[in-house]
Design a protein around this motif. Structure first.
Motif, short mmCIF file in Angstrom:
data_model
loop_
_atom_site.label_atom_id
_atom_site.label_comp_id
_atom_site.label_asym_id
_atom_site.label_seq_id
_atom_site.Cartn_x
_atom_site.Cartn_y
_atom_site.Cartn_z
N CYS A 128 0.82 -1.21 0.00
CA CYS A 128 0.00 0.00 0.00
C CYS A 128 0.85 1.27 0.00
O CYS A 128 1.82 1.38 0.75
CB CYS A 128 -0.92 -0.03 1.22
N CYS A 145 0.88 2.91 5.85
CA CYS A 145 0.17 1.63 5.84
C CYS A 145 1.05 0.43 5.46
O CYS A 145 1.29 -0.42 6.29
CB CYS A 145 -1.04 1.72 4.91
N CYS A 147 -4.20 -0.76 -0.40
CA CYS A 147 -4.68 -2.05 0.11
C CYS A 147 -6.20 -2.08 0.19
O CYS A 147 -6.80 -3.13 0.16
CB CYS A 147 -4.08 -2.32 1.48
N CYS A 171 -7.76 3.30 2.53
CA CYS A 171 -6.44 3.89 2.28
C CYS A 171 -6.46 4.74 1.02
O CYS A 171 -5.82 5.78 0.94
CB CYS A 171 -5.38 2.81 2.17
ZN ZN Z 1 -3.33 0.61 3.09
#
Ligand code: ZN
Ligand code: ZN
Length: 177
Positions: free
Chosen positions: A134, A139, A155, A159
């Protein structure tokens, strides 16, 4: 069931790292992966093996994400050598004949074989660049990019929108200055 679907096991393990802090956590992870029937048999030795596997998988995703296909494939090949596979042809629930992976041996071995064959199938069918991490810092969760135009960056939807908001704010700031 297509072998590439086993690659989800790798994503689940990389992203569920916190689950490997205890045997209970590992059991929860096995339930989540649809392998709840195995959970009761999981041991400390499985937990140790799964931690080692998680570290290997993280490295593979990092190489793939950095565009270093050779390094990712070398690692995957190393896992394939260390975890021999005994496939079986299966045809249940009215599905056509398809491959299943070994369902014997240690739980960690079964899980490893699933991850490794899944990733090997995905990488050879679709390409190493389908393994991603990600981009919405901090993240770094793993994902499989199965989009038709290889455009996946995040992801999750969460996000993705967080990154969009951050980019929008950054643009606004630079206009304001
Ligand atoms: Zn993420
Ligand atoms: Zn099946």
């Amino acid at each position: 069931m297509d072998l590439t679907t086993y690659a989800e096991l790798a994503v689940l393990l990389v992203n569920g790292s916190g689950r490997l802090e205890s045997l209970e956590g590992l059991r929860a992870l096995l339930h989540e992966s649809g392998r709840g029937a195995l959970a009761a048999r999981a041991t400390r030795a499985d937990l140790d093996a799964m931690r080692g596997l998680r570290d290997e998988l993280v490295t593979i995703f990092e190489h793939a994400d950095a565009g270093d296909d050779e390094a990712a494939v070398e690692r995957l090949n190393g896992l394939l050598v260390r975890h021999p596979i005994h496939p079986q042809i299966s045809g249940h629930d009215g599905e056509r004949w398809h491959l299943h992976l070994t369902e014997g041996g240690r739980i960690s071995d079964q899980y490893t074989v699933g991850c490794v064959m899944g990733l090997a199938a995905l990488v050879t069918d679709l390409g190493v660049d389908r393994l991603g991490l990600c981009r919405a810092a901090p993240c770094r969760r793993a994902f499989l990019d199965t989009s038709s135009n290889r455009s996946r960056r995040y992801c999750s939807e969460r996000c993705s929108s967080r990154a969009n908001v951050a980019a929008y704010r950054a643009r606004k700031r630079s206009v304001a200055v």
